[in-house]
Scaffold this motif. Structure first.
Motif, mmCIF file in Angstrom:
data_model
loop_
_atom_site.group_PDB
_atom_site.id
_atom_site.type_symbol
_atom_site.label_atom_id
_atom_site.label_comp_id
_atom_site.label_asym_id
_atom_site.label_seq_id
_atom_site.Cartn_x
_atom_site.Cartn_y
_atom_site.Cartn_z
ATOM 1 N N HIS A 1 3.510 -8.014 -3.573
ATOM 2 C CA HIS A 1 3.319 -6.581 -3.362
ATOM 3 C C HIS A 1 2.059 -6.130 -4.102
ATOM 4 C CE1 HIS A 1 3.941 -2.252 -3.316
ATOM 5 N NE2 HIS A 1 4.774 -2.472 -2.311
ATOM 6 N N GLN B 1 0.414 -5.332 5.635
ATOM 7 C CA GLN B 1 0.802 -6.656 5.149
ATOM 8 C C GLN B 1 -0.265 -7.679 5.505
ATOM 9 O OE1 GLN B 1 4.576 -7.350 6.979
ATOM 10 N NE2 GLN B 1 3.709 -7.825 8.970
ATOM 11 N N HIS C 1 8.391 0.964 -5.164
ATOM 12 C CA HIS C 1 8.798 -0.415 -5.494
ATOM 13 C C HIS C 1 8.817 -0.616 -6.972
ATOM 14 C CE1 HIS C 1 8.580 -1.865 -1.342
ATOM 15 N NE2 HIS C 1 7.636 -0.951 -1.236
ATOM 16 N N TYR D 1 0.949 -7.179 0.339
ATOM 17 C CA TYR D 1 1.499 -6.187 1.253
ATOM 18 C C TYR D 1 1.731 -4.881 0.508
ATOM 19 C CZ TYR D 1 6.096 -7.218 -0.800
ATOM 20 O OH TYR D 1 7.147 -7.383 -1.664
ATOM 21 N N THR D 2 1.813 -3.813 1.276
ATOM 22 C CA THR D 2 2.102 -2.479 0.766
ATOM 23 C C THR D 2 3.198 -1.894 1.653
ATOM 24 O OG1 THR D 2 0.579 -1.275 2.198
ATOM 25 C CG2 THR D 2 -0.356 -2.214 0.178
ATOM 26 N N CYS D 3 3.513 -0.640 1.424
ATOM 27 C CA CYS D 3 4.506 0.024 2.267
ATOM 28 C C CYS D 3 4.041 0.121 3.717
ATOM 29 C CB CYS D 3 4.800 1.418 1.723
ATOM 30 S SG CYS D 3 5.534 1.398 0.077
#
Length: 83
Positions: free
Chosen positions: A8, A48, A83, A43-45
């Protein structure tokens, strides 16, 4: 160095804060690759499969960095709390 292939984006933001360093895009990409490995993607919200350079571009576009482009830091007020 971690062998995980996808991480992340928060791990990069946390790395930047803990280091206390100022970065330009090249030095940040080098530190990301040195810390997490050449083949690690991020990746992020909302994205990816980002390379180190792709993640830097993504974070810059989201306004996550503070300072001039040749000497910036992560703006801790811009960390999402998801996260």
């Amino acid at each position: 160095m971690n062998n995980m292939s996808e991480r992340h984006a928060h791990v990069v933001m946390e790395m930047m804060v803990k280091s206390g360093n100022r970065y330009n895009r090249e030095s940040l990409a080098a530190e990301i690759r040195g810390t997490f490995g050449e083949s690690t993607t991020f990746y992020t919200c909302s994205a990816q499969g980002l390379t180190a350079e792709g993640l830097i571009e993504f974070l810059a576009a989201k306004g996550k960095f503070f300072g001039p482009t040749d000497s910036f830091v992560f703006d801790t007020g811009m960390m999402c709390q998801g996260h």
